[in-house]
Every structure is written in C-alpha cells, then in structure tokens.
Scaffold this motif. Sequence first.
Motif, PDB file in Angstrom:
ATOM      1  N   ARG A 113       6.729  21.615 -32.308  1.00 27.84           N
ATOM      2  CA  ARG A 113       7.627  22.189 -30.641  1.00 27.84           C
ATOM      3  C   ARG A 113       6.840  23.139 -30.082  1.00 27.84           C
ATOM      4  NH1 ARG A 113      11.275  22.804 -35.672  1.00 27.84           N
ATOM      5  NH2 ARG A 113      14.270  21.520 -34.676  1.00 27.84           N
ATOM      6  N   LYS A 114       6.107  23.570 -31.151  1.00 29.90           N
ATOM      7  CA  LYS A 114       4.729  24.616 -30.149  1.00 29.90           C
ATOM      8  C   LYS A 114       4.344  23.363 -29.341  1.00 29.90           C
ATOM      9  CE  LYS A 114       4.375  27.984 -34.163  1.00 29.90           C
ATOM     10  NZ  LYS A 114       3.373  28.566 -34.990  1.00 29.90           N
ATOM     11  N   ILE A 115       3.897  22.464 -29.634  1.00 30.75           N
ATOM     12  CA  ILE A 115       2.861  21.816 -28.863  1.00 30.75           C
ATOM     13  C   ILE A 115       4.002  20.700 -27.815  1.00 30.75           C
ATOM     14  CG2 ILE A 115       2.324  19.341 -28.355  1.00 30.75           C
ATOM     15  CD1 ILE A 115       1.759  19.191 -31.457  1.00 30.75           C
ATOM     16  N   LEU A 116       5.015  20.845 -27.543  1.00 34.28           N
ATOM     17  CA  LEU A 116       5.724  20.683 -26.515  1.00 34.28           C
ATOM     18  C   LEU A 116       6.289  22.088 -25.775  1.00 34.28           C
ATOM     19  CD1 LEU A 116       8.431  18.963 -28.222  1.00 34.28           C
ATOM     20  CD2 LEU A 116       8.042  18.612 -27.149  1.00 34.28           C
ATOM     21  N   VAL A 117       5.971  22.911 -26.174  1.00 32.41           N
ATOM     22  CA  VAL A 117       6.258  23.853 -25.268  1.00 32.41           C
ATOM     23  C   VAL A 117       4.700  24.637 -24.488  1.00 32.41           C
ATOM     24  CG1 VAL A 117       6.001  26.428 -24.857  1.00 32.41           C
ATOM     25  CG2 VAL A 117       7.801  25.018 -26.769  1.00 32.41           C
ATOM     26  N   ARG A 118       3.639  24.216 -25.268  1.00 34.18           N
ATOM     27  CA  ARG A 118       2.321  24.265 -24.236  1.00 34.18           C
ATOM     28  C   ARG A 118       2.560  22.724 -23.354  1.00 34.18           C
ATOM     29  NH1 ARG A 118       0.723  25.306 -29.901  1.00 34.18           N
ATOM     30  NH2 ARG A 118      -0.580  23.317 -29.869  1.00 34.18           N
ATOM     31  N   ALA A 119       3.125  21.761 -23.635  1.00 31.54           N
ATOM     32  CA  ALA A 119       2.758  21.029 -22.801  1.00 31.54           C
ATOM     33  C   ALA A 119       3.731  21.660 -21.235  1.00 31.54           C
ATOM     34  CB  ALA A 119       3.270  19.710 -23.514  1.00 31.54           C
ATOM     35  N   GLY A 120       4.184  22.061 -21.617  1.00 33.23           N
ATOM     36  CA  GLY A 120       5.335  22.626 -19.664  1.00 33.23           C
ATOM     37  C   GLY A 120       6.544  22.016 -20.458  1.00 33.23           C
ATOM     38  N   ALA A 121       7.802  22.090 -21.607  1.00 31.31           N
ATOM     39  CA  ALA A 121       8.598  21.827 -21.966  1.00 31.31           C
ATOM     40  C   ALA A 121       9.377  22.956 -22.276  1.00 31.31           C
ATOM     41  CB  ALA A 121       8.661  20.821 -23.233  1.00 31.31           C
ATOM     42  N   VAL A 122      10.700  22.660 -22.751  1.00 30.34           N
ATOM     43  CA  VAL A 122      11.409  23.440 -23.101  1.00 30.34           C
ATOM     44  C   VAL A 122      12.664  22.694 -23.962  1.00 30.34           C
ATOM     45  CG1 VAL A 122      11.895  25.296 -20.938  1.00 30.34           C
ATOM     46  CG2 VAL A 122      13.033  24.084 -20.621  1.00 30.34           C
ATOM     47  N   ARG A 123      13.597  23.672 -24.597  1.00 31.00           N
ATOM     48  CA  ARG A 123      14.867  22.932 -25.125  1.00 31.00           C
ATOM     49  C   ARG A 123      15.690  23.178 -24.438  1.00 31.00           C
ATOM     50  NH1 ARG A 123      14.751  24.865 -31.711  1.00 31.00           N
ATOM     51  NH2 ARG A 123      15.432  27.161 -30.125  1.00 31.00           N
ATOM     52  N   PHE A 124      16.758  22.472 -24.936  1.00 33.72           N
ATOM     53  CA  PHE A 124      18.411  22.446 -24.429  1.00 33.72           C
ATOM     54  C   PHE A 124      19.036  21.835 -26.014  1.00 33.72           C
ATOM     55  CE2 PHE A 124      15.878  21.249 -20.738  1.00 33.72           C
ATOM     56  CZ  PHE A 124      15.794  22.358 -19.632  1.00 33.72           C
ATOM     57  N   GLU A 125      20.582  21.908 -25.323  1.00 30.20           N
ATOM     58  CA  GLU A 125      21.138  21.203 -26.762  1.00 30.20           C
ATOM     59  C   GLU A 125      22.485  20.397 -25.991  1.00 30.20           C
ATOM     60  OE1 GLU A 125      24.591  23.560 -29.219  1.00 30.20           O
ATOM     61  OE2 GLU A 125      22.990  24.724 -29.471  1.00 30.20           O
ATOM     62  N   GLY A 126      22.132  19.280 -26.923  1.00 27.70           N
ATOM     63  CA  GLY A 126      23.141  18.119 -26.680  1.00 27.70           C
ATOM     64  C   GLY A 126      24.487  18.163 -26.950  1.00 27.70           C
ATOM     65  N   PRO A 127      24.963  17.095 -26.763  1.00 29.90           N
ATOM     66  CA  PRO A 127      25.751  17.105 -27.746  1.00 29.90           C
ATOM     67  C   PRO A 127      26.039  17.001 -28.730  1.00 29.90           C
ATOM     68  CG  PRO A 127      25.795  14.617 -25.678  1.00 29.90           C
ATOM     69  CD  PRO A 127      24.482  15.997 -25.671  1.00 29.90           C
ATOM     70  N   ASP A 128      26.965  17.003 -29.906  1.00 35.64           N
ATOM     71  CA  ASP A 128      26.854  17.573 -31.109  1.00 35.64           C
ATOM     72  C   ASP A 128      25.167  18.427 -31.898  1.00 35.64           C
ATOM     73  OD1 ASP A 128      28.586  15.748 -31.841  1.00 35.64           O
ATOM     74  OD2 ASP A 128      27.055  14.181 -31.450  1.00 35.64           O
ATOM     75  N   ASN A 129      25.790  19.344 -30.999  1.00 34.90           N
ATOM     76  CA  ASN A 129      23.975  19.803 -31.509  1.00 34.90           C
ATOM     77  C   ASN A 129      22.885  19.870 -30.970  1.00 34.90           C
ATOM     78  OD1 ASN A 129      25.152  22.888 -31.270  1.00 34.90           O
ATOM     79  ND2 ASN A 129      26.020  22.517 -33.852  1.00 34.90           N
ATOM     80  N   LYS A 130      22.322  18.430 -30.723  1.00 35.20           N
ATOM     81  CA  LYS A 130      21.562  17.703 -30.604  1.00 35.20           C
ATOM     82  C   LYS A 130      20.298  18.189 -30.155  1.00 35.20           C
ATOM     83  CE  LYS A 130      20.029  12.643 -30.268  1.00 35.20           C
ATOM     84  NZ  LYS A 130      20.230  11.595 -30.451  1.00 35.20           N
ATOM     85  N   GLU A 131      18.765  18.929 -30.635  1.00 31.35           N
ATOM     86  CA  GLU A 131      17.755  19.490 -30.130  1.00 31.35           C
ATOM     87  C   GLU A 131      17.607  17.932 -28.547  1.00 31.35           C
ATOM     88  OE1 GLU A 131      13.900  21.250 -31.034  1.00 31.35           O
ATOM     89  OE2 GLU A 131      15.296  20.236 -32.857  1.00 31.35           O
ATOM     90  N   LEU A 132      17.534  18.836 -27.644  1.00 36.59           N
ATOM     91  CA  LEU A 132      16.749  17.894 -26.894  1.00 36.59           C
ATOM     92  C   LEU A 132      15.891  18.606 -25.575  1.00 36.59           C
ATOM     93  CD1 LEU A 132      20.384  17.088 -24.573  1.00 36.59           C
ATOM     94  CD2 LEU A 132      18.577  15.372 -26.527  1.00 36.59           C
ATOM     95  N   TRP A 133      14.599  18.215 -25.214  1.00 39.68           N
ATOM     96  CA  TRP A 133      13.403  18.636 -25.285  1.00 39.68           C
ATOM     97  C   TRP A 133      13.173  18.192 -23.193  1.00 39.68           C
ATOM     98  CZ3 TRP A 133       9.987  22.837 -26.737  1.00 39.68           C
ATOM     99  CH2 TRP A 133      10.475  23.018 -27.813  1.00 39.68           C
ATOM    100  N   GLY A 134      13.097  19.065 -22.294  1.00 40.39           N
ATOM    101  CA  GLY A 134      12.414  18.644 -21.078  1.00 40.39           C
ATOM    102  C   GLY A 134      11.915  18.975 -20.560  1.00 40.39           C
ATOM    103  N   LEU A 135      11.068  18.625 -19.720  1.00 41.46           N
ATOM    104  CA  LEU A 135       9.724  19.446 -18.801  1.00 41.46           C
ATOM    105  C   LEU A 135      10.823  20.958 -18.012  1.00 41.46           C
ATOM    106  CD1 LEU A 135       7.352  16.793 -17.797  1.00 41.46           C
ATOM    107  CD2 LEU A 135       7.390  18.850 -19.006  1.00 41.46           C
ATOM    108  N   ILE A 136      10.627  21.305 -17.697  1.00 40.75           N
ATOM    109  CA  ILE A 136      10.692  22.676 -16.202  1.00 40.75           C
ATOM    110  C   ILE A 136      10.690  22.303 -15.270  1.00 40.75           C
ATOM    111  CG2 ILE A 136      10.587  25.036 -15.866  1.00 40.75           C
ATOM    112  CD1 ILE A 136       8.828  25.618 -18.481  1.00 40.75           C
ATOM    113  N   SER A 137       9.595  21.498 -15.122  1.00 38.54           N
ATOM    114  CA  SER A 137      10.470  21.415 -13.617  1.00 38.54           C
ATOM    115  C   SER A 137      10.841  20.107 -13.467  1.00 38.54           C
ATOM    116  CB  SER A 137       8.006  20.109 -13.193  1.00 38.54           C
ATOM    117  OG  SER A 137       7.599  19.175 -13.775  1.00 38.54           O
ATOM    118  N   LYS A 138      11.334  19.394 -14.430  1.00 32.63           N
ATOM    119  CA  LYS A 138      12.352  17.821 -14.344  1.00 32.63           C
ATOM    120  C   LYS A 138      13.840  19.035 -14.695  1.00 32.63           C
ATOM    121  CE  LYS A 138      11.635  14.292 -15.580  1.00 32.63           C
ATOM    122  NZ  LYS A 138      11.001  12.511 -16.247  1.00 32.63           N
TER     123      LYS A 138
END
Length: 100
Positions: free
Chosen positions: A70-95
């Motif tokens: 998760r720390k690597i993802l944040v350093r890469a410019g990603a943020v966490r989202f919550e998907g269906p069934d509380n599934k953890e999703l990640w995506g770039l802020i820019s997208k």
Amino acid sequence: MWEFVAAVIVAALTGYITFRIQEERLKKELKTEFMAEKVAKDLLSNDKWTKRSFDEIKKRLGGFEDDELRKILVRAGAVRFEGPDNKELWGLISKNESSL
C-alpha cells in the motif's frame, strides 16, 4: 606507540569496509523499492482500467506485505477506493480525478 597507530589504522579500515558493505546493501534495497513503484504505476497506467483491485495488484507485484505494498502504491501516485462488497481498489489520482 606503534601498537596504538596500528590499532587506529585497523579500526579505520574496518569502519570503512563496514560502511561500504552497508551502502551497497541499502542501494540494492532502494532499487527494489523504486522498481516496485515503477511497476505499480505502469500497472495502474494501463488504458484498460482506471482502478485495479488490491488482490490483482498483489498477484503481479509479489514479495511485499500488504501494508508495504500500500505504501508503494501511494508513492506511485495511487489512491484507494472502495468497490462493490467493500473490495479494495486502487487507481492513479490522474486517472480518477472525477471519483475523488
């Protein structure tokens, strides 16, 4: 007197060698971290997806504990989202600016 000089030389040499060994080890560790960030960013930059599940990212970027990844993802410019069934999703802020 010569014993003291010899002891200082040996201590200095030992300290220098220890320093160089630790420096090389740290460079290798940091290289792994930077490469992991690049891979994470490349995965999330793919045009097919705006968000990826944490489980899918973990499959492709193995060898890291969950929180470390998760720390690597944040350093890469990603943020966490919550998907269906509380599934953890990640995506770039820019997208995902519209989802923030």
